[in-house]
Design a protein around this motif. Structure first.
Motif, PDB file in Angstrom:
ATOM      1  N   UNK A  14      41.333  65.133 -24.021  1.00 10.84           N
ATOM      2  CA  UNK A  14      40.594  66.177 -24.730  1.00 10.84           C
ATOM      3  C   UNK A  14      39.216  65.638 -25.103  1.00 10.84           C
ATOM      4  N   UNK A  15      38.365  66.529 -25.541  1.00 11.74           N
ATOM      5  CA  UNK A  15      37.017  66.123 -25.918  1.00 11.74           C
ATOM      6  C   UNK A  15      37.052  65.176 -27.108  1.00 11.74           C
ATOM      7  N   UNK A  16      36.237  64.150 -27.047  1.00  7.97           N
ATOM      8  CA  UNK A  16      36.090  63.237 -28.173  1.00  7.97           C
ATOM      9  C   UNK A  16      35.015  63.777 -29.110  1.00  7.97           C
ATOM     10  N   UNK A  17      35.328  63.851 -30.383  1.00  5.50           N
ATOM     11  CA  UNK A  17      34.368  64.330 -31.385  1.00  5.50           C
ATOM     12  C   UNK A  17      33.848  63.126 -32.156  1.00  5.50           C
ATOM     13  N   UNK A  18      32.588  62.772 -31.970  1.00  6.62           N
ATOM     14  CA  UNK A  18      32.048  61.584 -32.631  1.00  6.62           C
ATOM     15  C   UNK A  18      31.873  61.793 -34.133  1.00  6.62           C
ATOM     16  N   UNK A  45      28.934  71.656 -39.956  1.00  9.97           N
ATOM     17  CA  UNK A  45      28.404  72.654 -39.026  1.00  9.97           C
ATOM     18  C   UNK A  45      29.494  73.140 -38.089  1.00  9.97           C
ATOM     19  N   UNK A  46      29.337  74.353 -37.550  1.00 16.53           N
ATOM     20  CA  UNK A  46      30.216  74.768 -36.452  1.00 16.53           C
ATOM     21  C   UNK A  46      29.719  74.123 -35.166  1.00 16.53           C
ATOM     22  N   UNK A  47      30.620  73.750 -34.295  1.00 15.82           N
ATOM     23  CA  UNK A  47      30.215  73.165 -33.011  1.00 15.82           C
ATOM     24  C   UNK A  47      31.247  73.519 -31.944  1.00 15.82           C
ATOM     25  N   UNK A  48      30.823  73.376 -30.712  1.00 18.25           N
ATOM     26  CA  UNK A  48      31.691  73.602 -29.570  1.00 18.25           C
ATOM     27  C   UNK A  48      31.970  72.282 -28.866  1.00 18.25           C
ATOM     28  N   UNK A  49      33.129  72.210 -28.212  1.00 20.57           N
ATOM     29  CA  UNK A  49      33.404  71.192 -27.212  1.00 20.57           C
ATOM     30  C   UNK A  49      33.472  71.901 -25.867  1.00 20.57           C
ATOM     31  N   UNK A  89      36.372  74.573 -26.219  1.00 22.28           N
ATOM     32  CA  UNK A  89      36.140  75.756 -27.051  1.00 22.28           C
ATOM     33  C   UNK A  89      34.992  76.601 -26.518  1.00 22.28           C
ATOM     34  N   UNK A  90      34.078  75.989 -25.773  1.00 20.28           N
ATOM     35  CA  UNK A  90      32.966  76.749 -25.210  1.00 20.28           C
ATOM     36  C   UNK A  90      33.458  77.785 -24.196  1.00 20.28           C
ATOM     37  N   UNK A  91      34.651  77.566 -23.651  1.00 18.00           N
ATOM     38  CA  UNK A  91      35.212  78.524 -22.692  1.00 18.00           C
ATOM     39  C   UNK A  91      35.564  79.849 -23.361  1.00 18.00           C
ATOM     40  N   UNK A  92      35.618  79.865 -24.688  1.00 18.97           N
ATOM     41  CA  UNK A  92      35.936  81.091 -25.422  1.00 18.97           C
ATOM     42  C   UNK A  92      34.692  81.699 -26.063  1.00 18.97           C
TER      43      UNK A  92
END
Length: 458
Positions: free
Chosen positions: A142-146, A154-158, A161-164
């Motif tokens: 899965x995406x690593x969140x630094x 803040x809201x952010x995408x990986x 989640x960007x696929x939605x």
């Protein structure tokens, strides 16, 4: 009461379903466990949906260039909802196909839920307990969140989640200037978003040779994508008009204000919630399952395939993992991970096709090198298509005449690279392809020409 199987496969990504097919064909009973979506990363959040979006972006970009090809059109607009709907149909069709195949597979029992080890051969899925003679882990990543300052404010995408996404970003700020980030950067710029890529390092995709990085940077900047390098202190803060990303770069404004943020800073394996300790399975510092050359863990009856083993991060390496496991267990064919040659592509437009070593890696090996290059401006196919960005490069061992690696950044580069790759697998000298007659006009036809112009590396 535990149900016993000949094999348990955890994960329905690229390797799992195919292995289930081979094992059941061999008369084995198989339990396949999937906790979310059939098809894994590739089908649901990776290759399939993103390349569908890349195709939409390419069509839109080509339409905008219509006048260059003699086509008269009106203003080109983007219906982002239809772009996403097209992507969704393609990925859902793919997911449904995998699910239907597995659920119709004889001797294969499907468990939908989260699997965890209870012992070396025992696993629990909710209230179900099962055991297996062999266990195959295909749990992906899965995406690593630094842990960046302000990231939790803040809201952010990986990439997942960007696929939605339900809107076209006004200004997409992408953290990470490597493969995933750059594909999204060009894609969304072509959809109409302002795009800024923030990279901590001194250049994009640092694993590539500098001239590859520089050429890709130039391609993206030509399309209006802002590139910020040497971003030493990336941080975030909410603002009334969006999200501020502090960059502290050596040049340019100290912060970028965007409407949306995409984190494209690497991947991590889905191994932290499998209770691997109960099975005695070893992992490395970053959580990847340690495997040998046939993908067996330190526990002899447990194997790990795909992204979770750290031996490859691509769909094709995951599928090759399945082939290696099946060959050794079922075909008496001693295939090894170390037999494969590194190969991958970056799907910007034009794409980068890569095989084997980079020039930097080849130089570090201490070999005497021959290198051939050719700009795409001197490739007839590229000129005719109006796509002359990029170049071709092939690296050869001067003593053995073995091809060590190649990079083709240009139209059709992701396909043409296989001509080189196949000769490398055949372990033939570069003269084999140098003397080949290829079809004109193609990109591949210039590979023999490049090899005919080899010169010693200085």
């Amino acid at each position: 009461m535990s149900t016993h199987f000949d094999a348990i496969i955890v994960g329905a990504g690229q390797a799992g379903p195919s292995l289930a097919g081979r094992l059941t064909e061999a008369g084995k009973t198989v339990a396949l466990v999937e906790r979310k979506f059939f098809g894994g990363t590739c089908v649901n959040t990776g290759c399939t949906p993103t390349k569908a979006m890349v195709a939409s972006a390419y069509a839109i970009h080509t339409a905008r260039r219509g006048a260059e090809y003699g086509m008269t059109t009106g203003a080109v607009s983007v219906d982002f909802d239809r772009v996403m709907a097209r992507k969704d149909k393609i990925r859902l069709d793919s997911r449904s196909s995998v699910e239907k195949w597995l659920k119709g597979m004889k001797n294969c029992t499907i468990f939908e839920g989260h699997a965890q080890f209870e012992g070396p051969r025992e696993m629990r899925i909710g209230d179900e307990e099962i055991s297996g003679e062999r266990i195959f882990l295909n749990v992906g990543g899965r995406a690593a969140v630094p842990d960046l300052p302000g990231i939790n404010d803040i809201p952010y995408f990986t990439n997942s989640s960007l696929m939605e996404l339900d809107h076209l970003p006004r200004h997409l700020v992408i953290i990470g200037g490597s493969y995933i980030g750059l594909e999204f950067a060009q894609m969304f710029r072509r959809f109409g978003s302002d795009v800024t890529v923030i990279e901590k390092g001194p250049r994009l995709i640092s694993r590539e040779d500098p001239e590859v990085s520089d050429a890709i940077c130039a391609i993206l900047e030509k399309e209006g994508i802002h590139i910020r390098l040497d971003a030493e202190c990336i941080r975030f803060a909410k603002q009334a008009d969006g999200i501020a990303a502090g960059v502290d770069c050596t040049s340019g404004a100290p912060e970028v204000v965007g409407s949306d943020v995409l984190l494209a800073t690497g991947r991590r394996p889905n191994t932290d919630d499998l209770c691997l300790d109960k099975a005695g399975v070893k992992t490395g510092e970053r959580g990847y399952i340690e495997v040998d050359d046939v993908l067996r863990t330190n526990v002899p009856h447990i194997f790990a395939m795909g992204d979770c083993n750290g031996r490859g991060v691509f769909t094709h390496t995951a599928y090759n993992d399945f082939e290696i496991v099946a060959a050794n267990l079922l075909d008496n064919d001693p295939r090894r991970v170390s037999d494969r040659i590194q190969a991958y592509a970056l799907y910007i437009d034009p794409p980068l096709g890569r095989a084997g070593m980079t020039e930097s890696e080849a130089r570090k090996s201490g070999r005497k090198l021959l290198i051939g290059t050719r700009p795409m401006t001197r490739v007839a196919r590229a000129v005719e298509k109006g796509k002359t960005e990029g170049f071709m490069k092939v690296i050869v061992d001067a003593d053995t005449e073995e091809i060590l690696g190649a990079a083709i950044l240009g139209t059709g580069g992701d396909e043409a690279i296989h001509s080189v790759l196949d000769v490398m697998y055949a372990k033939k000298p570069y003269t084999t392809i140098k003397r080949a007659m290829h079809i004109h006009p193609t990109v591949t036809e210039l590979i023999p020409t490049v090899l005919g112009d080899l010169s010693p590396a200085t």
